[in-house]
Design a protein around this motif. Structure first.
Motif, PDB file in Angstrom:
ATOM      1  N   ASN A  49      39.467  49.902 -18.128  1.00 22.35           N
ATOM      2  CA  ASN A  49      40.817  50.029 -17.569  1.00 22.35           C
ATOM      3  C   ASN A  49      41.532  51.246 -18.141  1.00 22.35           C
ATOM      4  O   ASN A  49      42.230  51.984 -17.432  1.00 22.35           O
ATOM      5  CB  ASN A  49      41.623  48.760 -17.853  1.00 22.35           C
TER       6      ASN A  49
ATOM      7  N   LYS B   1      39.569  45.749  -8.763  1.00 25.76           N
ATOM      8  CA  LYS B   1      40.921  45.893  -8.220  1.00 25.76           C
ATOM      9  C   LYS B   1      41.704  46.969  -8.955  1.00 25.76           C
ATOM     10  O   LYS B   1      42.438  47.764  -8.343  1.00 25.76           O
ATOM     11  CB  LYS B   1      41.649  44.550  -8.310  1.00 25.76           C
ATOM     12  N   ASN B   2      41.578  47.010 -10.304  1.00 26.97           N
ATOM     13  CA  ASN B   2      42.290  48.038 -11.057  1.00 26.97           C
ATOM     14  C   ASN B   2      41.799  49.430 -10.687  1.00 26.97           C
ATOM     15  O   ASN B   2      42.591  50.376 -10.563  1.00 26.97           O
ATOM     16  CB  ASN B   2      42.101  47.798 -12.561  1.00 26.97           C
TER      17      ASN B   2
ATOM     18  N   ASP C  32      43.391  50.330  -7.428  1.00 26.83           N
ATOM     19  CA  ASP C  32      44.825  50.612  -7.553  1.00 26.83           C
ATOM     20  C   ASP C  32      45.076  52.005  -8.116  1.00 26.83           C
ATOM     21  O   ASP C  32      45.855  52.792  -7.559  1.00 26.83           O
ATOM     22  CB  ASP C  32      45.484  49.552  -8.457  1.00 26.83           C
ATOM     23  N   TYR C  33      44.407  52.330  -9.233  1.00 28.56           N
ATOM     24  CA  TYR C  33      44.651  53.630  -9.869  1.00 28.56           C
ATOM     25  C   TYR C  33      44.113  54.777  -9.009  1.00 28.56           C
ATOM     26  O   TYR C  33      44.775  55.795  -8.820  1.00 28.56           O
ATOM     27  CB  TYR C  33      44.001  53.668 -11.259  1.00 28.56           C
TER      28      TYR C  33
ATOM     29  N   SER D 296      43.483  54.814  -5.768  1.00 24.32           N
ATOM     30  CA  SER D 296      44.158  54.981  -4.476  1.00 24.32           C
ATOM     31  C   SER D 296      45.418  55.831  -4.642  1.00 24.32           C
ATOM     32  O   SER D 296      45.725  56.681  -3.796  1.00 24.32           O
ATOM     33  CB  SER D 296      44.508  53.613  -3.883  1.00 24.32           C
ATOM     34  N   ARG D 297      46.157  55.620  -5.741  1.00 24.17           N
ATOM     35  CA  ARG D 297      47.342  56.441  -5.969  1.00 24.17           C
ATOM     36  C   ARG D 297      46.970  57.890  -6.257  1.00 24.17           C
ATOM     37  O   ARG D 297      47.635  58.816  -5.785  1.00 24.17           O
ATOM     38  CB  ARG D 297      48.146  55.852  -7.144  1.00 24.17           C
TER      39      ARG D 297
ATOM     40  N   ASP E 163      43.127  44.663   0.307  1.00 29.57           N
ATOM     41  CA  ASP E 163      44.391  45.357   0.522  1.00 29.57           C
ATOM     42  C   ASP E 163      45.560  44.560  -0.018  1.00 29.57           C
ATOM     43  O   ASP E 163      46.533  45.111  -0.527  1.00 29.57           O
ATOM     44  CB  ASP E 163      44.590  45.619   2.021  1.00 29.57           C
TER      45      ASP E 163
ATOM     46  N   GLY F  37      45.521  42.533  -2.480  1.00 29.24           N
ATOM     47  CA  GLY F  37      45.462  42.352  -3.920  1.00 29.24           C
ATOM     48  C   GLY F  37      45.137  40.936  -4.333  1.00 29.24           C
ATOM     49  O   GLY F  37      45.137  40.613  -5.509  1.00 29.24           O
TER      50      GLY F  37
ATOM     51  N   LYS G 137      40.882  50.768   0.902  1.00 27.12           N
ATOM     52  CA  LYS G 137      42.003  50.683  -0.030  1.00 27.12           C
ATOM     53  C   LYS G 137      42.222  52.017  -0.744  1.00 27.12           C
ATOM     54  O   LYS G 137      43.360  52.485  -0.901  1.00 27.12           O
ATOM     55  CB  LYS G 137      41.733  49.570  -1.041  1.00 27.12           C
TER      56      LYS G 137
END
Length: 894
Positions: free
Chosen positions: A352, A408-409, A412-413, A415-416, A556, A558, A585
């Motif tokens: 992470n 998932k993490n 998230d990171y 995708s941004r 998507d 989460g 995603k």
């Protein structure tokens, strides 16, 4: 063959009191194969008859029938063809020669041997056996034994057996001792009976004389029994002596068995202990690596990977029955579980942190790509993370919950991060497309979300990313008096707010390169990320598994649609779907950004949709060849639908603008603007769609556009007031025909022929109409003459009509001397020159056609004069040569 033999004996020979001795399956040599059987038989009644019978199967095939029979005495020769080599062919010579081929050589040999034996026994006339092996021909048939002739039957050929030589000799001696043995057989038989009784009595006396010997034998047997009793007594005493020894040996054997059993148990116990120690013992180095190993260095990652594999092997050992009840085993398993939980938490926390660090470090490299149309390279990051691939596989199999959390993490990171990179990349692409410095400055000064290009593109889109603005801002076509077509306002190229003069080939080439560069940058980025996800998260990317996913994960949102408390990994079909969901995603901004870019390109120039359709189709085709169900293939396919929709809208707008064309009432029409622009469109499209995958879409567009051009050319021609209809049709269809001939568009061959036909028809119509004006009275006069002839008046009687007599003809001819004709033709040339436009350059073509038509009319008039006014001496005051001179001088003077 045995079954067939029994069936033939039962069905054919037993009813005829015959016995089957040998059988062979044959067919006639040299003919079509029709099998039958040759059977050697003898009768059961005396006198014995020997036959060779041919048996054939019925046509229906359900029973056998007797076809023909020969007696053995009729057989002269048996020819076996070859006495050395095996040969299934043989001949039987009866009244004629029968040639046969046996199904096997063994059957043939057995049959010939049987024939030979039957011949030796029953026939005095000997059969000639040719080319038969000597082994098959026995010298004599054994006597005194109940054998069959073939040597293989259990039944005898007959109960009677021939006497051997010794028996014959004894009978002869006996018969010589009795004179009436032959003359009086009964007396001879009675004598033999008496002698037999004497012999029987002698035998009985001999037996009675041997009684003494029998008694001696019985005494000897009694003595032997006494000796046996003594031996049994000695054996009983020996057995009593050995009984104590037996008991001692039994005790020794039981003791040895207990010792052996103890040793066996000890060996088994040692084996179980060694199994537990070898499989449930984790090295101290592995334990230290799992608890304190460095997850940042390559050596530490390798040590942790080896330790994790060793721990997994220990935890997955298949324990034998009863092992799980041992306290030491339970404690060791609990220790392994604690180590696994600790290392899984440490690994998830470290990864992470790596994901977070990647987002921060990569954002610092965005500045160097902000002015260049390139995307940052994530290969170093992927390379560093792939060192943890085996650990991710371990985590997936041991603790799926933490594996799922890491997944998932990561999404998230990343995708941004990708969203920032891709948005900056597309804004640079939009600035390069527009090419305006003001917008570049605004982009540099304003925040990213408020950049001028984005505001401009967002104004073109609704929530679905499609064009929503009205088409009322599109300029309508209008024809100006100027001869320069490029200055005519709102040509078909003016699909947006820009004028056609601002758009040229260089601008379109620039857009094409930018759009291709955008797709070329996105494609390797998506493929590299998809390949990394497959390797890092250990998902099946390329394995094709039939079936659909039943428990899909909502990445998507989460949240997970199912819990993996059991740590069970996803099936392969779900893993493939998981790759697609992760890509969706991570790259969720690609499709809307591509749609924004497409809308901007369509606003700049609607013809850009041609470039976009070709490029996007090629990239979709390439992506589908790699993986039809991949994220890249699906996304580009969705965007291709938008591009195709814009392309169709471009074609529809062109057709609509054709319908909105308005012509000036004060100037001549010339080549209509949409005809010229169709030429430009076709030329551009042919260069763009050369060897393209979506050629069929262009062919459909061609068909729609050319139909619209044809319809609207005719519409404008009908509405034209200053320029004659035939001129509008002739010039524009000539231009269309020339364009289609030059471009050689295969799907428009029929339209090319139609354009040529329309051009030819309207050229002829215009020529005929124009020539009727300079010689108007002469034309009217001869039209009247033709009308009278058509009404039924004979041609030689037309001159008697008051309005068409010779005097009226002379008056009309005098009104058109050579000077007047030349003057009329000169005026006609000027009028045609005013009607025709300079762009198409058809003046000389029309003038030459008029000259040919005028000469044709002249010859027609002369023919009418000769037929309707014979002998009048009336002729035209100018000749064909005069017409050629007039036309030539007029053309040269202008």
């Amino acid at each position: 063959m045995t079954a067939i033999k029994h069936a033939l004996q039962r069905d054919i020979f037993t009813p005829n009191d015959e016995r089957l001795l040998s059988i062979v399956n044959v067919c006639k040599a040299g003919k079509k194969k029709k099998n039958c059987f040759l059977c050697a038989t003898v009768t059961t009644e005396r006198p014995v008859q020997v036959k060779v019978v041919k048996v054939k199967k019925s046509d229906k095939g359900d029973f056998y029938k007797r076809q023909i029979a020969w007696t053995l005495r009729d057989l002269a020769v048996v020819d076996a063809k070859d006495a050395i080599k095996e040969n299934p062919e043989f001949d039987l010579h009866f009244e004629k020669i029968y040639k046969w081929v046996a199904s096997s050589t063994a059957e043939k040999n057995a049959f010939i041997s049987c024939i030979w034996k039957l011949n030796q026994r029953y026939l005095r006339k000997k059969i000639d056996f040719v080319n038969v092996s000597s082994q098959l021909l026995e010298e004599s048939v054994p006597s005194g034994e109940n054998q069959s002739v073939t040597g293989g039957d259990e039944e005898a050929v007959d109960e009677y057996q021939e006497l051997n030589a010794r028996e014959e000799q004894d009978i002869e001696i006996m018969m010589e001792g009795c004179e009436y043995a032959i003359s009086n057989a009964e007396a001879f038989a009675e004598r033999l009976s008496r002698e037999l009784q004497v012999l029987d009595g002698a035998n009985i006396q001999s037996i009675m004389a041997s009684e003494k010997q029998v008694n001696i034998l019985m005494k000897l047997l009694d003595d032997a029994l006494k000796e046996v009793d003594q031996i049994e007594l000695k054996l009983s005493s020996y057995e009593e002596m050995l009984q104590s020894v037996k008991e001692q040996m039994d005790q020794i054997s039981e003791s040895n068995h207990l010792i052996h059993l103890s040793n066996t148990n000890n060996v088994k116990l040692l084996s179980e202990i060694e199994f537990l120690v070898n499989h449930l013992d984790l090295a101290k180095g592995h334990i230290k690596a799992l608890q304190e190993g460095d997850l940042a260095s390559s050596r530490g990652i390798e040590a942790c990977t080896n330790a994790a594999d060793a721990l997994l092997q220990c935890m997955n050992v298949a324990l034998r029955p009863g092992h799980d009840m041992l306290l030491a085993v339970k404690q060791q398993q609990q220790r392994f579980s604690d180590l696994r939980e600790h290392f899984a938490r440490r690994l998830a926390s470290h990864l992470n942190n790596v994901f977070v660090q990647q987002g921060h470090d990569q954002s610092s490299t965005l500045a160097q790509h902000s002015v260049e149309l390139t995307l940052p390279n994530h290969h170093p990051f992927h390379r560093d993370l792939l060192r943890y691939a085996k650990l991710m596989e371990w985590l997936k199999s041991t603790d799926y919950g933490k594996y799922e959390g890491l997944t998932k993490n990561y999404m998230d990171y990343l995708s941004r991060l990708y969203e920032r990179e891709i948005k900056d990349f597309f804004e640079v692409a939009k600035i390069k497309m527009t090419g305006t410095t003001k917008e570049s400055k605004k982009f540099a000064t304003l925040p990213r979300k408020e950049s001028a290009v984005k505001q401009e593109t967002e104004s073109l889109h609704g929530s679905s990313g499609k064009l929503t603005g009205s088409t009322s801002s599109l300029n309508k076509l209008s024809v100006q008096s100027s001869g320069n077509r490029r200055s005519q306002s709102s040509s078909l190229l003016d699909m947006g707010n820009m004028s056609a003069s601002d758009l040229d080939v260089a601008d379109r080439t620039k857009f094409d390169k930018i759009f291709e560069q955008v797709l070329s940058e996105l494609e390797p980025l998506c493929l590299a990320e998809q390949d990394f996800i497959s390797k890092f998260f250990k998902l099946q990317q390329h394995q094709s598994i039939p079936g659909t996913m039943t428990e899909a994960e909502d990445l998507d949102g989460g949240t997970s649609s199912r819990q993996h408390n059991s740590g069970t990994p996803l099936p392969v079909s779900s893993e493939k779907d998981m790759i697609r969901q992760m890509m969706i995603k991570i790259f969720r901004c690609i499709e809307p950004e591509l749609n924004n870019l497409i809308a901007l390109g369509d606003k700049i120039d609607s013809f850009n949709s041609l470039y976009m359709l070709v490029k996007m189709s090629h990239h979709v085709w390439t992506a589908q060849n790699v993986d039809p169900a991949s994220f890249l293939s699906t996304t580009l396919g969705n965007v291709l639908v938008t591009v195709k929709r814009n392309f169709d809208k471009c074609i529809s707008n062109q057709i609509r603008q054709m319908e909105e064309v308005k012509i000036s009432k004060k100037s001549k029409v010339g080549i209509l603007p949409f005809v010229a622009e169709f030429e430009e469109f076709a030329g551009l499209a042919e260069s763009i769609f050369k060897n393209a995958e979506r050629r069929g879409d262009l062919d459909k567009a061609y068909t729609k556009l050319i139909r619209g051009v044809f319809v609207n050319v005719e519409k404008v021609a009908n509405e034209s007031q200053k320029t004659p209809r035939d001129v509008v049709m002739m010039e524009n269809f000539h231009h269309i025909f020339a364009t289609l001939s030059r471009l050689k568009i295969s799907c428009l061959e029929a339209e090319k022929k139609e354009a040529k036909q329309k051009y030819t028809d309207h050229l002829q119509s215009y020529v005929i109409y124009s020539l009727g004006q300079p010689l108007e009275k002469l034309n009217h006069f001869f039209e009247g003459v033709e009308a009278r002839v058509a009404q039924g008046i004979r041609e030689e009687e037309v001159s008697y009509q008051l309005a068409f007599n010779k005097q009226e003809l002379r008056k009309v001819i005098k009104e058109y001397p050579g000077k007047e004709v030349k003057k009329g033709l000169d005026n006609l040339y000027k009028k045609v020159d005013k009607h025709l436009c300079e762009e198409e350059n058809l003046l000389q073509v029309v003038w030459h056609s008029m000259q040919d038509e005028f000469i044709r009319q002249y010859k027609h008039f002369e023919g009418l004069i000769a037929r309707c006014y014979p002998g009048s001496g009336v002729t035209m005051e100018f000749t064909i040569q005069d017409i050629l001179d007039y036309c030539s001088s007029i053309a040269q003077s202008h």
